[in-house]
Write a protein that holds these residues in place. Structure first.
Motif, PDB file in Angstrom:
ATOM      1  N   MET A   1      65.270 102.763  23.059  1.00  0.00           N
ATOM      2  CA  MET A   1      64.718 101.484  23.509  1.00  0.00           C
ATOM      3  C   MET A   1      65.352 101.095  24.837  1.00  0.00           C
ATOM      4  O   MET A   1      66.557 101.253  25.035  1.00  0.00           O
ATOM      5  CB  MET A   1      64.978 100.398  22.458  1.00  0.00           C
ATOM      6  CG  MET A   1      64.452  99.023  22.857  1.00  0.00           C
ATOM      7  SD  MET A   1      64.791  97.742  21.624  1.00  0.00           S
ATOM      8  CE  MET A   1      63.778  98.328  20.271  1.00  0.00           C
ATOM      9  N   GLY A   2      64.523 100.605  25.762  1.00  0.00           N
ATOM     10  CA  GLY A   2      65.037 100.196  27.056  1.00  0.00           C
ATOM     11  C   GLY A   2      65.891  98.940  26.956  1.00  0.00           C
ATOM     12  O   GLY A   2      65.817  98.183  25.982  1.00  0.00           O
ATOM     13  N   VAL A   3      66.691  98.716  27.970  1.00  0.00           N
ATOM     14  CA  VAL A   3      67.562  97.547  27.991  1.00  0.00           C
ATOM     15  C   VAL A   3      66.729  96.271  28.092  1.00  0.00           C
ATOM     16  O   VAL A   3      65.701  96.237  28.771  1.00  0.00           O
ATOM     17  CB  VAL A   3      68.562  97.655  29.163  1.00  0.00           C
ATOM     18  CG1 VAL A   3      67.838  97.731  30.497  1.00  0.00           C
ATOM     19  CG2 VAL A   3      69.542  96.491  29.161  1.00  0.00           C
ATOM     20  N   LYS A   4      67.165  95.231  27.403  1.00  0.00           N
ATOM     21  CA  LYS A   4      66.521  93.928  27.468  1.00  0.00           C
ATOM     22  C   LYS A   4      67.526  92.910  27.983  1.00  0.00           C
ATOM     23  O   LYS A   4      68.659  92.855  27.514  1.00  0.00           O
ATOM     24  CB  LYS A   4      65.990  93.504  26.095  1.00  0.00           C
ATOM     25  CG  LYS A   4      64.830  94.356  25.606  1.00  0.00           C
ATOM     26  CD  LYS A   4      64.267  93.812  24.295  1.00  0.00           C
ATOM     27  CE  LYS A   4      63.053  94.628  23.842  1.00  0.00           C
ATOM     28  NZ  LYS A   4      62.486  94.093  22.579  1.00  0.00           N
ATOM     29  N   TYR A   5      67.071  92.099  28.934  1.00  0.00           N
ATOM     30  CA  TYR A   5      67.993  91.131  29.550  1.00  0.00           C
ATOM     31  C   TYR A   5      67.280  89.832  29.890  1.00  0.00           C
ATOM     32  O   TYR A   5      66.161  89.830  30.419  1.00  0.00           O
ATOM     33  CB  TYR A   5      68.597  91.711  30.838  1.00  0.00           C
ATOM     34  CG  TYR A   5      69.299  90.680  31.683  1.00  0.00           C
ATOM     35  CD1 TYR A   5      70.541  90.174  31.317  1.00  0.00           C
ATOM     36  CD2 TYR A   5      68.701  90.184  32.847  1.00  0.00           C
ATOM     37  CE1 TYR A   5      71.180  89.203  32.073  1.00  0.00           C
ATOM     38  CE2 TYR A   5      69.333  89.220  33.616  1.00  0.00           C
ATOM     39  CZ  TYR A   5      70.570  88.733  33.236  1.00  0.00           C
ATOM     40  OH  TYR A   5      71.187  87.771  33.982  1.00  0.00           O
ATOM     41  N   SER A   6      67.934  88.725  29.563  1.00  0.00           N
ATOM     42  CA  SER A   6      67.517  87.405  30.017  1.00  0.00           C
ATOM     43  C   SER A   6      68.761  86.545  30.172  1.00  0.00           C
ATOM     44  O   SER A   6      69.601  86.501  29.262  1.00  0.00           O
ATOM     45  CB  SER A   6      66.571  86.736  29.017  1.00  0.00           C
ATOM     46  OG  SER A   6      66.389  85.362  29.363  1.00  0.00           O
ATOM     47  N   PRO A   7      68.903  85.855  31.292  1.00  0.00           N
ATOM     48  CA  PRO A   7      70.062  84.971  31.461  1.00  0.00           C
ATOM     49  C   PRO A   7      70.000  83.753  30.557  1.00  0.00           C
ATOM     50  O   PRO A   7      70.965  82.979  30.499  1.00  0.00           O
ATOM     51  CB  PRO A   7      69.993  84.574  32.939  1.00  0.00           C
ATOM     52  CG  PRO A   7      68.552  84.700  33.297  1.00  0.00           C
ATOM     53  CD  PRO A   7      68.032  85.846  32.476  1.00  0.00           C
ATOM     54  N   PHE A   8      68.878  83.558  29.840  1.00  0.00           N
ATOM     55  CA  PHE A   8      68.738  82.415  28.936  1.00  0.00           C
ATOM     56  C   PHE A   8      69.046  82.777  27.487  1.00  0.00           C
ATOM     57  O   PHE A   8      68.964  81.922  26.605  1.00  0.00           O
ATOM     58  CB  PHE A   8      67.320  81.834  29.031  1.00  0.00           C
ATOM     59  CG  PHE A   8      66.935  81.473  30.432  1.00  0.00           C
ATOM     60  CD1 PHE A   8      67.469  80.349  31.041  1.00  0.00           C
ATOM     61  CD2 PHE A   8      66.061  82.262  31.149  1.00  0.00           C
ATOM     62  CE1 PHE A   8      67.133  80.022  32.346  1.00  0.00           C
ATOM     63  CE2 PHE A   8      65.711  81.942  32.454  1.00  0.00           C
ATOM     64  CZ  PHE A   8      66.245  80.812  33.050  1.00  0.00           C
ATOM     65  N   ASP A   9      69.387  84.027  27.230  1.00  0.00           N
ATOM     66  CA  ASP A   9      69.669  84.507  25.879  1.00  0.00           C
ATOM     67  C   ASP A   9      71.101  84.142  25.486  1.00  0.00           C
ATOM     68  O   ASP A   9      72.056  84.601  26.109  1.00  0.00           O
ATOM     69  CB  ASP A   9      69.474  86.025  25.840  1.00  0.00           C
ATOM     70  CG  ASP A   9      69.603  86.616  24.449  1.00  0.00           C
ATOM     71  OD1 ASP A   9      70.315  86.021  23.608  1.00  0.00           O
ATOM     72  OD2 ASP A   9      69.005  87.674  24.205  1.00  0.00           O
ATOM     73  N   SER A 368      79.414  77.138  26.942  1.00  0.00           N
ATOM     74  CA  SER A 368      78.351  76.301  27.478  1.00  0.00           C
ATOM     75  C   SER A 368      77.126  77.190  27.678  1.00  0.00           C
ATOM     76  O   SER A 368      77.249  78.408  27.786  1.00  0.00           O
ATOM     77  CB  SER A 368      78.772  75.665  28.804  1.00  0.00           C
ATOM     78  OG  SER A 368      79.128  76.668  29.737  1.00  0.00           O
ATOM     79  N   HIS A 369      75.959  76.587  27.717  1.00  0.00           N
ATOM     80  CA  HIS A 369      74.737  77.387  27.818  1.00  0.00           C
ATOM     81  C   HIS A 369      73.881  76.903  28.981  1.00  0.00           C
ATOM     82  O   HIS A 369      73.057  76.014  28.843  1.00  0.00           O
ATOM     83  CB  HIS A 369      73.953  77.326  26.507  1.00  0.00           C
ATOM     84  CG  HIS A 369      74.645  77.990  25.369  1.00  0.00           C
ATOM     85  ND1 HIS A 369      74.883  79.349  25.333  1.00  0.00           N
ATOM     86  CD2 HIS A 369      75.193  77.490  24.234  1.00  0.00           C
ATOM     87  CE1 HIS A 369      75.529  79.656  24.217  1.00  0.00           C
ATOM     88  NE2 HIS A 369      75.724  78.546  23.539  1.00  0.00           N
ATOM     89  N   MET A 370      74.128  77.514  30.138  1.00  0.00           N
ATOM     90  CA  MET A 370      73.314  77.287  31.322  1.00  0.00           C
ATOM     91  C   MET A 370      73.014  78.658  31.910  1.00  0.00           C
ATOM     92  O   MET A 370      73.895  79.521  31.983  1.00  0.00           O
ATOM     93  CB  MET A 370      74.058  76.423  32.341  1.00  0.00           C
ATOM     94  CG  MET A 370      74.456  75.048  31.823  1.00  0.00           C
ATOM     95  SD  MET A 370      75.388  74.143  33.074  1.00  0.00           S
ATOM     96  CE  MET A 370      76.494  73.189  32.034  1.00  0.00           C
ATOM     97  N   GLY A 371      71.769  78.878  32.314  1.00  0.00           N
ATOM     98  CA  GLY A 371      71.356  80.207  32.701  1.00  0.00           C
ATOM     99  C   GLY A 371      72.084  80.800  33.885  1.00  0.00           C
ATOM    100  O   GLY A 371      72.259  82.009  33.962  1.00  0.00           O
ATOM    101  N   ASN A 372      72.509  79.971  34.830  1.00  0.00           N
ATOM    102  CA  ASN A 372      73.083  80.515  36.060  1.00  0.00           C
ATOM    103  C   ASN A 372      74.606  80.524  36.071  1.00  0.00           C
ATOM    104  O   ASN A 372      75.216  81.055  36.992  1.00  0.00           O
ATOM    105  CB  ASN A 372      72.587  79.729  37.281  1.00  0.00           C
ATOM    106  CG  ASN A 372      73.115  78.315  37.301  1.00  0.00           C
ATOM    107  OD1 ASN A 372      73.005  77.590  36.312  1.00  0.00           O
ATOM    108  ND2 ASN A 372      73.692  77.909  38.422  1.00  0.00           N
TER     109      ASN A 372
END
Length: 386
Positions: A1-9, A368-372
């Motif tokens: 399976m290919g890599v999965k990425y999201s900065p919101f995860d 903390s949970h902020m995407g950036n």
């Protein structure tokens, strides 16, 4: 399976580094169809993109979140969401508050602030390193530079944190976040009005001499929210990773505070990445990326590129960190980098002088949970004073 990425995860927030390693090797150009963005992770690619403001435009802002991403991002984020010449016109008056002379002159006051907050925290033996120290020092420093009265600073920090928070793994601003943002803007507007009537020796008074209110408000938002948050997360990461790696903590507590700061910036930077708008069709790794695409430049992955940093997963205070990208690059290189480094140096010097040993309670750690950005929201710490 290919890599999965999201900065919101949220799972990636907890431990992004295995994903970064896979992106660097398997998908240096990554596409997330669901969130509609492309990502670059290798150091050479991120460096080149940061330097090329014509092709990788800041006109839609540095954040993937919707909003503020979009053509009107500058209304909230000022020059951070602009290209030249508008970027230059607004950044120039702000930069006058960050001259080498002005920053150096702040050192005694920063040390006073750090000692005061540290003394209060140490009275309890066990305290929250983030809320009781790492948040308070940079917020007071930036607030003092800008002109926020001391009595208002805790409330400003609370509103800023609420306005930036995203629930779950979505990109949407919550109702609470929107309300906090509105309250913060109202507060800034009132403060500007007071400074126009009664100027003081602070940045707001300087800005009122040449800018309109609607230009000043977003600048204050950037300085007070992003400026304090970055240094808070730097301090938290430095404290955490030195605890995780006792042999490196010995080096830090032995006097190498500069190495401690720089390796923490590389190893786990406060700013995960920045967004850019691609202005023309561009071929990357054999794929045509169309003009108008959202590009996410993953600074945290670039800082762990083994092509630049050998054995990048090793936390090593004595490595060469010259090429770290933690303060971005190009025309948007962080103007507060010198001040942030000085704040961190003073805060960590005071900690080393006052603390003989410390332990972190891992059960109480919360991110903390902020995407950036990446950082801790809580860090229970027990210290043994010197």
């Amino acid at each position: 399976m290919g890599v999965k990425y999201s900065p919101f995860d949220y799972a990636i927030h907890d431990d992004p580094f295995p994903v970064y390693a896979r992106l660097l090797e398997e998908a240096p150009l990554y596409r997330n169809d669901e969130a509609d963005f492309w990502a670059l992770s290798r150091h050479a690619d991120v460096t080149a993109a940061l330097a090329d403001h014509a092709r990788y435009s800041s006109s839609h802002g540095p954040l993937l979140d919707r909003p503020p991403w979009g053509p009107d991002a500058s209304a909230a984020l000022s020059f951070v969401a602009m290209d030249p010449p508008g970027h230059t016109e607004l950044r120039t008056p702000v930069s006058r508050g960050f001259t080498a002379r002005r920053v150096a002159a702040m050192e005694p006051r920063i040390r006073e602030i750090a000692r005061r907050h540290l003394a209060e925290a140490l009275q309890h033996g066990t305290f929250d390193f983030i809320e009781d120290f790492a948040v308070r020092v940079p917020l007071d420093v930036v607030s003092e530079l800008v002109g926020v009265p001391e009595s208002d600073r805790d409330e400003v920090r609370r509103l800023a944190a609420r306005s930036l928070h995203r629930e779950d793994s979505t990109q949407e601003v919550t109702a609470d976040g929107a309300a906090a943002g509105a309250a913060l803007l109202e507060y800034y507007s009132g403060l500007i009005a007071r400074r126009r009537a009664e100027p003081a020796d602070d940045m707001i008074s300087v800005l009122t001499a040449s800018l309109r209110d609607e230009e000043i408000v977003p600048i204050l938002f950037v300085l007070l929210a992003a400026g304090s948050e970055t240094t808070t997360n730097l301090l938290g990461h430095a404290w955490y990773w030195a605890w995780r790696y006792p042999e490196q903590r010995e080096i830090a507590f032995g006097g190498d505070v500069t190495g401690w700061i720089e390796e923490s910036l590389r190893y786990d930077p406060p700013a995960v990445g920045v967004a850019r708008l691609l202005t023309e069709d561009t071929e990357l790794y054999g794929t045509r990326v169309p003009a108008g695409s959202r590009m996410w430049l993953i600074i945290a992955a670039a800082n762990r590129d083994p092509r630049v940093f050998p054995d990048p997963g090793r936390y090593d205070l004595r490595r060469d960190t010259t090429d770290l990208l933690s303060f971005s690059g190009g025309r948007h290189y962080c103007m507060g980098a010198t001040l942030g480094r000085m704040e961190a140096r003073i805060a960590l010097e005071e900690l080393v002088a006052a603390v003989a040993e410390y332990e972190i309670d891992p059960s109480g750690l919360r991110r903390s949970h902020m995407g950036n950005v990446r950082g801790f929201a809580t860090m229970p710490t027990t210290v043994k004073p010197r």
